[in-house]
Scaffold this active site. Structure first.
Site, PDB file in Angstrom:
ATOM      1  N   CYS A   1       0.828  -1.211   0.000  1.00 59.57           N
ATOM      2  CA  CYS A   1       0.000   0.000   0.000  1.00 59.57           C
ATOM      3  C   CYS A   1       0.864   1.263   0.000  1.00 59.57           C
ATOM      4  O   CYS A   1       0.794   2.057  -0.937  1.00 59.57           O
ATOM      5  CB  CYS A   1      -0.928   0.006   1.212  1.00 59.57           C
ATOM      6  SG  CYS A   1      -2.235  -1.225   1.104  1.00 59.57           S
TER       7      CYS A   1
HETATM    8  N1  LIG Z   1      -4.272  -5.623   1.957  1.00 58.56           N
HETATM    9  C1  LIG Z   1      -4.377  -4.389   2.474  1.00 58.56           C
HETATM   10  O1  LIG Z   1      -3.856  -4.090   3.543  1.00 58.56           O
HETATM   11  C2  LIG Z   1      -5.200  -3.354   1.773  1.00 58.56           C
HETATM   12  C3  LIG Z   1      -5.647  -2.258   2.516  1.00 58.56           C
HETATM   13  C4  LIG Z   1      -6.411  -1.313   1.888  1.00 58.56           C
HETATM   14  C5  LIG Z   1      -6.695  -1.433   0.537  1.00 58.56           C
HETATM   15  N2  LIG Z   1      -6.222  -2.496  -0.192  1.00 58.56           N
HETATM   16  C6  LIG Z   1      -6.596  -2.577  -1.601  1.00 58.56           C
HETATM   17  O2  LIG Z   1      -7.671  -3.503  -1.753  1.00 58.56           O
HETATM   18  C7  LIG Z   1      -7.563  -4.194  -3.002  1.00 58.56           C
HETATM   19  C8  LIG Z   1      -7.495  -5.690  -2.754  1.00 58.56           C
HETATM   20  O3  LIG Z   1      -6.350  -5.969  -1.989  1.00 58.56           O
HETATM   21  P1  LIG Z   1      -6.123  -7.352  -1.243  1.00 58.56           P
HETATM   22  O4  LIG Z   1      -4.969  -7.140  -0.339  1.00 58.56           O
HETATM   23  O5  LIG Z   1      -7.383  -7.867  -0.678  1.00 58.56           O
HETATM   24  O6  LIG Z   1      -5.681  -8.279  -2.470  1.00 58.56           O
HETATM   25  P2  LIG Z   1      -5.388  -9.832  -2.437  1.00 58.56           P
HETATM   26  O7  LIG Z   1      -4.375 -10.077  -3.474  1.00 58.56           O
HETATM   27  O8  LIG Z   1      -5.179 -10.300  -1.037  1.00 58.56           O
HETATM   28  O9  LIG Z   1      -6.765 -10.500  -2.907  1.00 58.56           O
HETATM   29  C9  LIG Z   1      -7.401 -10.237  -4.087  1.00 58.56           C
HETATM   30  C10 LIG Z   1      -8.227 -11.454  -4.485  1.00 58.56           C
HETATM   31  O10 LIG Z   1      -8.952 -11.122  -5.671  1.00 58.56           O
HETATM   32  C11 LIG Z   1      -8.987 -12.274  -6.499  1.00 58.56           C
HETATM   33  N3  LIG Z   1      -9.282 -11.828  -7.851  1.00 58.56           N
HETATM   34  C12 LIG Z   1      -8.495 -11.111  -8.687  1.00 58.56           C
HETATM   35  N4  LIG Z   1      -9.148 -10.843  -9.820  1.00 58.56           N
HETATM   36  C13 LIG Z   1     -10.375 -11.407  -9.718  1.00 58.56           C
HETATM   37  C14 LIG Z   1     -11.503 -11.469 -10.572  1.00 58.56           C
HETATM   38  N5  LIG Z   1     -11.516 -10.867 -11.740  1.00 58.56           N
HETATM   39  N6  LIG Z   1     -12.572 -12.151 -10.147  1.00 58.56           N
HETATM   40  C15 LIG Z   1     -12.589 -12.762  -8.937  1.00 58.56           C
HETATM   41  N7  LIG Z   1     -11.544 -12.718  -8.084  1.00 58.56           N
HETATM   42  C16 LIG Z   1     -10.462 -12.051  -8.463  1.00 58.56           C
HETATM   43  C17 LIG Z   1      -7.626 -12.901  -6.301  1.00 58.56           C
HETATM   44  O11 LIG Z   1      -7.640 -14.273  -6.665  1.00 58.56           O
HETATM   45  C18 LIG Z   1      -7.383 -12.680  -4.817  1.00 58.56           C
HETATM   46  O12 LIG Z   1      -7.838 -13.766  -4.045  1.00 58.56           O
HETATM   47  C19 LIG Z   1      -6.326  -3.616  -3.679  1.00 58.56           C
HETATM   48  O13 LIG Z   1      -6.732  -2.544  -4.483  1.00 58.56           O
HETATM   49  C20 LIG Z   1      -5.505  -3.100  -2.514  1.00 58.56           C
HETATM   50  O14 LIG Z   1      -4.640  -2.060  -2.905  1.00 58.56           O
HETATM   51  C21 LIG Z   1      -5.502  -3.465   0.420  1.00 58.56           C
END
Ligand SMILES: NC(=O)c1ccc[n+]([C@@H]2O[C@H](COP(=O)([O-])OP(=O)(O)OC[C@H]3O[C@@H](n4cnc5c(N)ncnc54)[C@H](O)[C@@H]3O)[C@@H](O)[C@H]2O)c1
Length: 436
Positions: A273
């Site tokens: 992030c």
């Molecule tokens: N992890 C954090 O601390 C955090 C905090 C705030 C915001 N974010 C944001 O939130 C978003 C998600 O982050 P995350 O950490 O949960 O990601 P992640 O990689 O942990 O999980 C994302 C999931 O989405 C799935 N995926 C991807 N494309 C897909 C599709 N087309 N259809 C169905 N499933 C699909 C993947 O298989 C994966 O399991 C990002 O934009 C990230 O920047 C993350």
């Protein structure tokens, strides 16, 4: 939108079906919270292994609240799928898919794919919320047209909003419900519906007037953090040049009860992030105006150079002790991007090790959360951490001091400790320690 008012009433009453696209850290956390709040939730993910494990009741995503996950599963209100069928019966669809940087450019292909799949199954009177971190305009300019491709119109047939996830992984003080939700609707009614929905999940909802404002608020938060970390990282270099104790300076400044927020130097910024989100802003600024977002680019540059700076400081410290970096036996403790989490993505600690290895050091690591490091040209297996390992290292590096580490024991047995986080500050010792 008459059916929209029915949706609003359902959401206000805490009723309805929710489909969450992307069962990662963000998606699974909100899915569990919604199930606990009483909604019937299907978490959709294209990763079959992940869905299979989740469906067996295994909370396989690091950082997600296990009690919330278990409560959701046990209640029967949290289920999992690889297909998007649940979207057609959903009142609320949340899109929580990754938004990485590829070659320093935002890669929104997962958001596009998810929005397309949702659009193909969207029915009237559904609220769709994008939660993925992204630059302002994404919800309105990218997601909206994909959702409208089937003929439905945002505001007329369905509702569209943006609400960023802001949880701090590993933070036990501020859990999911304790972090206020920022919500911006494409229309007033969309903002109302999203606020009603999230109001069941968190203690406070903060409304803004548009999706763009909500998108930019999220980027501002993480950019603010990145810029201030860069400031103290550069201060640490200045202090080292002038023989001033950085931490004494920060402690003193932090006594001011207003106008100053404490940030601490370290080996660089990490995780997926803080180093990435500001790049969305700088990329968009250059794309739209042709100008750099100067302060943010400079701060990113300062932070990017920290691992090399820390590696040089370690090399200089070894040199002063008559030990060449070439061949020096270096044991790094903690390689995740921050203490007490198991995430190694973009970890500055790994960059420090790569720099030391490039200078010929014999690099080893220990981390309770990480068994192998296989990046930045390093292929390392976790080393044993015992008195002998500590005593035989030319330098023990405290790069990511997890709570699990016995710092007094480390100080007792190591011949020299480089403490990149000042983790040893409150320990009474007479060990040879150099602090960043
Ligand atoms: N992890 C954090 O601390 C955090 C905090 C705030 C915001 N974010 C944001 O939130 C978003 C998600 O982050 P995350 O950490 O949960 O990601 P992640 O990689 O942990 O999980 C994302 C999931 O989405 C799935 N995926 C991807 N494309 C897909 C599709 N087309 N259809 C169905 N499933 C699909 C993947 O298989 C994966 O399991 C990002 O934009 C990230 O920047 C993350």
């Amino acid at each position: 939108m008459a059916r929209g008012s029915t949706l609003q009433a359902r959401l206000t009453a805490g009723e309805g079906r929710v489909a969450v696209v992307g069962a990662g850290y963000v998606g699974l956390s909100v899915a569990a919270a919604a199930a606990v709040a009483g909604f019937a939730v299907t978490a959709i993910d294209r990763d079959e292994d992940r869905v299979r494990a989740l469906a067996r009741g295994r909370c396989v995503v690091a950082g997600v609240s296990k009690p919330a996950f278990r409560a959701g599963v046990v209640s029967g209100r949290l289920s999992f799928a690889t297909d998007f069928d649940a979207v057609s019966g959903a009142d609320v669809v949340l899109i929580c898919v990754p938004t990485p940087l590829v070659d320093h450019r935002p890669d929104l292909s997962a958001v596009e794919a998810a929005a397309r799949s949702v659009g193909e199954r969207l029915h009237p009177a559904t609220l769709v919320v994008l939660e993925s971190t992204t630059y302002p305009g994404t919800t309105e300019q990218l997601v909206c047209p994909l959702l409208e491709a089937g003929g439905l119109r945002s505001g007329r047939d369905f509702l569209l909003a943006y609400s960023p996830e802001r949880v701090n992984p590993g933070d036990t003080d501020f859990g999911f419900a304790a972090v206020p939700r920022v919500v911006g609707g494409h229309t007033e009614a969309a903002g109302d519906a999203a606020a009603a929905f999230y109001g069941h999940l968190v203690e406070e909802v903060h409304r803004v007037s548009s999706c763009r404002a909500a998108e930019l608020a999220k980027l501002l938060e993480n950019t603010y953090r990145m810029v201030n970390i860069a400031l103290v990282n550069e201060l640490a270099q200045l202090c080292a040049d002038q023989g001033i104790d950085t931490w004494e300076v920060i402690d003193a400044a932090a006594t001011k009860p207003f106008g100053f927020q404490r940030f601490e130097p370290g080996p660089g910024v990490g995780g997926h992030c803080i180093p990435l989100d500001p790049a969305y802003l700088t990329w968009q600024t250059r794309r739209d105006t042709g100008r750099p977002f100067r302060l943010v680019e400079l701060a990113a540059d300062v932070n990017d150079q920290m691992p090399d700076y820390v590696a040089r400081r370690i090399g200089d410290a070894l040199n002063r002790r008559g030990i060449a970096v070439q061949g020096a036996h270096v044991l790094a403790l903690g390689v995740t991007y921050k203490p007490d989490v198991g995430d190694i993505r973009e970890s500055a600690a790994v960059h420090v090790l790569a720099h030391l290895a490039a200078r010929g050091a014999d690099v080893r690591f220990h981390d309770p959360y990480v068994a192998r490091v296989d990046q930045k040209g390093l292929r390392l297996r976790r080393a044993r951490l015992d008195d002998r390992a500590l005593a035989s290292a030319d330098a023990v590096l405290l790069l990511t001091p997890h709570r699990a580490y016995d710092l007094p024991g480390i100080l007792e047995h190591a011949s020299f400790v480089f403490d990149a986080r000042n983790a040893t500050r409150h320990i009474d010792h007479d060990a040879d320690v150099e602090v960043l």
